[in-house]
Structure formats: C-alpha cells, structure tokens
Design an enzyme around this catalytic site. Structure first.
Site, short mmCIF file in Angstrom:
data_model
loop_
_atom_site.label_atom_id
_atom_site.label_comp_id
_atom_site.label_asym_id
_atom_site.label_seq_id
_atom_site.Cartn_x
_atom_site.Cartn_y
_atom_site.Cartn_z
N LYS A 89 13.52 -14.91 -33.17
CA LYS A 89 14.75 -15.68 -33.35
C LYS A 89 14.57 -17.03 -32.67
O LYS A 89 14.33 -17.10 -31.46
CB LYS A 89 15.94 -14.95 -32.74
CG LYS A 89 17.24 -15.75 -32.76
CD LYS A 89 17.80 -15.89 -34.16
CE LYS A 89 18.46 -14.61 -34.61
NZ LYS A 89 19.10 -14.75 -35.95
N HIS B 133 19.36 -7.39 -42.50
CA HIS B 133 19.85 -8.14 -41.35
C HIS B 133 20.43 -7.17 -40.32
O HIS B 133 20.86 -6.07 -40.65
CB HIS B 133 20.92 -9.12 -41.84
CG HIS B 133 21.72 -9.78 -40.78
ND1 HIS B 133 23.02 -9.42 -40.48
CD2 HIS B 133 21.42 -10.80 -39.95
CE1 HIS B 133 23.47 -10.20 -39.52
NE2 HIS B 133 22.54 -11.03 -39.18
N SER B 134 20.44 -7.58 -39.07
CA SER B 134 20.95 -6.74 -37.99
C SER B 134 21.92 -7.52 -37.12
O SER B 134 21.81 -8.73 -36.98
CB SER B 134 19.79 -6.25 -37.12
OG SER B 134 20.25 -5.74 -35.89
N ARG C 198 33.38 -11.98 -30.09
CA ARG C 198 32.07 -12.49 -29.70
C ARG C 198 32.13 -14.01 -29.72
O ARG C 198 32.56 -14.61 -30.71
CB ARG C 198 30.99 -11.99 -30.65
CG ARG C 198 29.63 -12.61 -30.34
CD ARG C 198 28.53 -12.07 -31.21
NE ARG C 198 27.34 -12.91 -31.11
CZ ARG C 198 26.18 -12.64 -31.69
NH1 ARG C 198 26.05 -11.55 -32.41
NH2 ARG C 198 25.17 -13.47 -31.56
#
Length: 434
Positions: free
Chosen positions: A205, A332-333, A413
């Site tokens: 990432k 995706h995670s 978040r």
C-alpha cells in the site's frame, strides 16, 4: 409451506456495533485509528437457526442497516433475492437522509455515490446472513448454495503497509510489528509475513511518500523476493504523468499497478502509454461503471468487495462479466473480522475465471468475533465445507467489543483525524498529490 420453509421464517434480527483494535497503518489519507467500527448482524429464524453477517460500523451505515433490519421479521432467509426489492421500497431518498447516501457507500472508494450503492451495501450485509442461515437449515456450505466451489483453497497476498511503531494516542493498543517507513522496514515486514503465514505473493500500500521513495521500496521487495508476484497500490495519489513514469520504471517488477490515478479515462491513458496491467477497486465500483472501463480499456484486473458490490451472488455475476470481457478478478479488503473473511472465501471459491490472490488485513487484526479465527497457511485459506459460512459466533468477545463501543466516542473511521493527533497541520491531500 414445507417444514424447511416454515423453519426459515425470521423471528428476530440484531445489529451489534463494535470497535476493534487497529494498527497505525499509513495510507494516502492519513493513518488508521487505534480502533475502527464494525457491525455484526444476527438473523434468527423461528426454530433458533442463526445466520451471521458483518459489515462497516460507521455511523451512516449503522443507521441504515438498523433501519432496514426492522423490516425483516416474518420474511424467509431462503429468499435473499427479495432483499433488493425491499431495499428499493424502504430505503428511498425521502426515507434516507442525503448525508447517508453521500457517506454510506463510499468508505474511501472514489466511485460516484448513489442510492444503488447504498442498497448494495445494505443488501450485501444481510444476504450473507441469509445465506449463512440457509446453509445451517439445509446442512450445506454457502458455496453449495452458490452452485458449488470451483477451487478448494483461496490464495491471499501479504498486505504490506508503511506504518509507525505505535499510535500517538495515550492508552492505544500496541502490537509487535514495529515501524516500517523505508525500504528496509518494508522488506523486513514482508519477510515476517511470509514466515508467519507462508504468503506467496505481496502487495504494498503506497501513496504515503513521494513516488521515488516508494519505487525504492518496490524495487527492494522485488530484489529480496524475486520469485513472488508483487503488486503496488498508491490509492490514486498520482497524476497521469507520474503514473506513466512509475509504471515504466517498475516494468518487469510487478504483476500489476493498482489505482495509480483516479478516473477511468485517466487509467486508460496510463495503460495505453505503458502496457502495464492496471487494477482497481476505486474507478469501477458497481456494474454501471463497468462498460465504460471496458470500452476505454481502463483496467485489466478488478478488485471486487462483496460489502459494496451487493453480496456473494453479485460477486459471481461480476466474475462472469469479467470472464466475458477478458478481465481478471481479485478481492479488496478492509479491516474485517472472521465473518467477513469467511464470506470472502466462500464467494472466491465460486468465482470462475482468472483469479489473483486476494487482499486481506487479517494478519494485522488482533481480535475476532468467531470462536476459531482463520489461519492462513502457505498463503491460503482452505474453503470450509461446514454448513453455512462455517464459523461460530464468540458471544463473549462480541459483548466485550460492543462494550468498548458503548464506552467510546469513536463512531466513524477517520484517518485524517487520526493523523492530526500527531500532526495538527495535516489535511487530507488533494489528488493527484504527486
């Protein structure tokens, strides 16, 4: 009505918000908070059969799924198709505040927000619970309800992050991973991931540091693990020009570049100029965005996510579309727990076609709400043949994590706010950032 149909009628639905520990992982938008919200769904039928689901826990999503849950008692878990019609009926512009449409489906995804994406997020959360309950009622795994598995194990990539050694907040949770802020730190992190879990592919990432610094990290990973497929994701932080330059410099090192820039036309320009395979979970996030991506040749790999694509059967449909148009698929995670991971595995098991190793944050998570958290062995998770999702809820852990949520004021978040604890001057970078 058959006995199975009678037993499939929903008696109650509960949605439990929780907070889970999260490490100081860096990304383009800031840093993960010490705790992140999730929602755990339980659908209980008249005979006590329980189906589990898991989704985002941010306040916008929580409000909508709690609203939706009140309409489910009396319905059958054997009819997940009905969820779409119900969502269209009860989640309308006049019943859902505009800010929920704006905020709920996005979750750091840069596709256009819409009621369809809101419906997809909600339907997915409850479709998983319906399928889990149906599997228990019928004594079959979810993959049997999806037509049968086409693979017995699901490969995952080691998901590497730039990170601090600790959160700056007092009393924040700690872990043993340590800092990774340069190529040496990233290579050491990868080595430990491989030692612990046997990963056979790597993903970094990026979007955190200037491109040349991250090129150096990718180069170091390639040199340290030349036999492992490697991918790189700067989260849309770059301009087209920067994306083209980096793609050319990384030629021969990576299997694909994920979301170097934003926009389907921009991605197509990068691919046309470099020939680099491009992947996305940002510029194609629903079926309506797929045709333009194919016409422009924007992407070669699509990272699906059942949480916002509409569920496990939508994942199968997407795999069929990708096969038709010669695109590969991966997953995706997010900061998921075991229920979501079990759903990912069941969906991946039934997705036909060219399938890359999936993303997972699982090695970064220290907590779970299932009694037997998944183990990644040789870089993969075996597909469960147990009824439903093959997981059991750990009620003591669920209660503990819900109590944490009740005591805390964290409801969303917010990577920017978390970064501002350490650097009050930090603002979310404009894109393209480089």
């Amino acid at each position: 009505m058959t006995p199975a149909e009678r037993r499939s009628i929903i008696e109650s639905v509960s949605v439990t918000p929780i907070l889970i520990e999260d490490g100081p992982l860096l990304n383009m938008q800031g840093v993960h908070q010490p705790y992140t919200p999730r929602s755990i769904i339980e659908v209980v039928t008249v005979d006590g059969t329980t189906g589990l689901g898991e989704t985002y826990g941010d306040s916008a999503v929580l409000a909508v799924i709690e609203q939706f849950a009140t309409h489910l008692p009396g319905r059958s878990v054997l009819t997940p198709n009905d969820l779409w019609a119900l969502a269209a009926e009860v989640l309308r512009p006049d019943t859902v505040p505009a800010k929920l449409v704006e905020n709920a489906p996005g979750h750091n995804i840069f596709g256009d927000n819409s009621m369809l994406k809101l419906h997809s997020t909600v339907v997915s959360a409850f479709e998983v619970a319906f399928l889990d309950a149906s599997g228990h009622l019928l004594g079959v795994p979810v993959h049997a309800l999806l037509g049968g598995k086409v693979r017995d194990r699901i490969d995952f990539a080691a998901y590497l992050f730039y990170r601090w050694d600790a959160h700056p907040q007092p009393d924040a949770p700690v872990d043993e991973w340590g800092a990774a802020l340069d190529p040496e730190g990233i290579v050491a992190q990868a080595a430990r991931m491989i030692e612990l879990h046997g990963f056979r592919s790597l993903k970094l990432k990026g979007g955190v540091f200037p491109p040349d610094e991250e090129i150096a990290a990718v180069t170091a990973l390639h040199e340290a693990f030349p036999e492992l497929p490697l991918r790189f994701d700067p989260n849309g932080a770059w301009s087209v020009e920067t994306s083209i330059r980096v793609a050319r410099e990384l030629e021969g090192m990576i299997e694909y570049l994920e979301d170097p820039c934003l926009g389907r036309a921009e991605m197509a320009e990068v691919h046309a100029a470099t020939g680099m395979p491009l992947a996305t979970n940002m510029c194609v996030t629903d079926f309506g965005e797929f045709p333009e991506a194919v016409a422009l040749d924007s992407i070669q790999v699509l990272l699906t996510d059942h949480h916002y694509w509409g569920g496990l059967r939508a994942t199968q449909q997407l795999a069929a579309v990708c096969n038709t148009f010669g695109r590969s698929l991966s997953m995706h995670s997010n900061s998921h727990l075991g229920i979501s991971l079990a759903a990912m595995v069941q969906a991946a098991a039934c997705a036909e076609g060219d399938f890359h190793a999936c993303d997972t944050h699982r090695p970064w998570q220290t907590e779970d709400v299932i009694t037997r958290p998944h183990r990644i062995v040789d870089g993969a998770i075996e597909v469960s043949d147990a009824p439903g999702l093959g997981v059991e809820l750990d009620r003591a852990e669920l209660a503990r994590l819900h109590e944490r949520w009740k005591r805390s004021d964290v409801r969303d978040r917010d990577d920017v706010a978390a970064m501002q604890v350490k650097d009050p001057t930090f603002v979310k970078p404009a894109v393209p950032h480089w």
